[in-house]
Enzyme design. Structure first.
Site, PDB file in Angstrom:
ATOM      1  N   HIS A  67       0.715  -1.258   0.258  1.00  0.00           N
ATOM      2  CA  HIS A  67       0.057  -0.255   0.062  1.00  0.00           C
ATOM      3  C   HIS A  67       0.930   1.555   0.113  1.00  0.00           C
ATOM      4  O   HIS A  67       0.689   2.373  -0.578  1.00  0.00           O
ATOM      5  CB  HIS A  67      -0.640   0.114   1.080  1.00  0.00           C
ATOM      6  CG  HIS A  67      -1.757   0.905   1.386  1.00  0.00           C
ATOM      7  ND1 HIS A  67      -3.126   1.262   0.984  1.00  0.00           N
ATOM      8  CD2 HIS A  67      -1.475   2.872   1.793  1.00  0.00           C
ATOM      9  CE1 HIS A  67      -3.317   2.656   1.169  1.00  0.00           C
ATOM     10  NE2 HIS A  67      -2.614   3.079   1.546  1.00  0.00           N
ATOM     11  N   GLU A  68       2.193   1.439   0.729  1.00  0.00           N
ATOM     12  CA  GLU A  68       2.616   2.366   0.684  1.00  0.00           C
ATOM     13  C   GLU A  68       3.123   2.038   0.061  1.00  0.00           C
ATOM     14  O   GLU A  68       3.773   3.446  -0.544  1.00  0.00           O
ATOM     15  CB  GLU A  68       3.333   2.350   2.084  1.00  0.00           C
ATOM     16  CG  GLU A  68       2.962   2.382   3.425  1.00  0.00           C
ATOM     17  CD  GLU A  68       2.105   3.485   3.564  1.00  0.00           C
ATOM     18  OE1 GLU A  68       1.737   4.350   3.354  1.00  0.00           O
ATOM     19  OE2 GLU A  68       0.720   3.806   4.447  1.00  0.00           O
ATOM     20  N   HIS A  71       1.512   4.394  -3.207  1.00  0.00           N
ATOM     21  CA  HIS A  71       1.834   5.551  -2.941  1.00  0.00           C
ATOM     22  C   HIS A  71       2.959   5.878  -3.145  1.00  0.00           C
ATOM     23  O   HIS A  71       2.943   7.743  -3.899  1.00  0.00           O
ATOM     24  CB  HIS A  71       1.845   6.526  -1.587  1.00  0.00           C
ATOM     25  CG  HIS A  71       0.833   6.332  -0.756  1.00  0.00           C
ATOM     26  ND1 HIS A  71      -0.561   6.344  -1.407  1.00  0.00           N
ATOM     27  CD2 HIS A  71      -0.138   5.191   0.303  1.00  0.00           C
ATOM     28  CE1 HIS A  71      -2.207   6.579  -0.513  1.00  0.00           C
ATOM     29  NE2 HIS A  71      -1.235   5.910   0.840  1.00  0.00           N
TER      30      HIS A  71
END
Length: 158
Positions: A67-68, A71
């Site tokens: 998820h990170e 980003h």
């Protein structure tokens, strides 16, 4: 797992899932409370919450790392890196990353034990349920402007 092992894991996941290198730092931040991890826009570093590894295991941590990294890679490419952006949601789906992390078991227990305060208007008997205490000398009933009285404190949480 320490910060060195986390760094290697993040670099490995970045190459395998995204086909791109991770060239910044990944560290555990013990001050994180309500989130599994965060991507820092200024430094491009990633901070992770170690509690997720300890309480929910490696699979959850890998999901948070993916998820990170979504980003991270989208931000560096100049694409939409925020949760609401289409680019971000498409990349999450492509790499199999969760949009939100699971709640920690300890936080779920705290949420379930939250007390509910019940106030009753002395004039019209309207019942108010609140999570936070109300100063009954300062606040009055919204319907008839009568005085409020604390009746019960329910600790079940629902």
């Amino acid at each position: 797992m320490d910060n060195e092992q986390l760094q290697k894991l993040v670099e490995k996941i970045s190459l395998e899932a995204f086909g791109k290198p991770f060239q910044h730092k990944a560290v555990f931040n013990p001050r994180l409370r309500t989130t599994g991890g965060r991507y820092l826009l200024q430094s491009h570093n990633i901070e992770m919450n170690k509690k997720y590894l300890d309480e929910l295991g490696m699979e959850e941590l890998v999901g948070i790392i993916k998820h990170e990294l979504c980003h991270y890679h989208l931000h560096l490419e100049g694409k939409g890196y925020q949760h609401r952006d289409r680019d971000f949601r498409q990349l999450l789906q492509k790499v199999g990353a969760p949009r939100f992390c699971s709640p920690l078991p300890a936080n779920v227990v705290k949420r379930q034990q939250r007390k509910i305060l019940t106030y009753i208007c002395k004039s019209c008997h309207l019942v108010f349920s609140r999570k936070r205490r109300i100063d009954t000398k300062r606040y009055v009933c919204g319907r008839c402007r009568g005085k409020l009285e604390l009746k019960a404190i329910d600790h079940s949480g629902v």
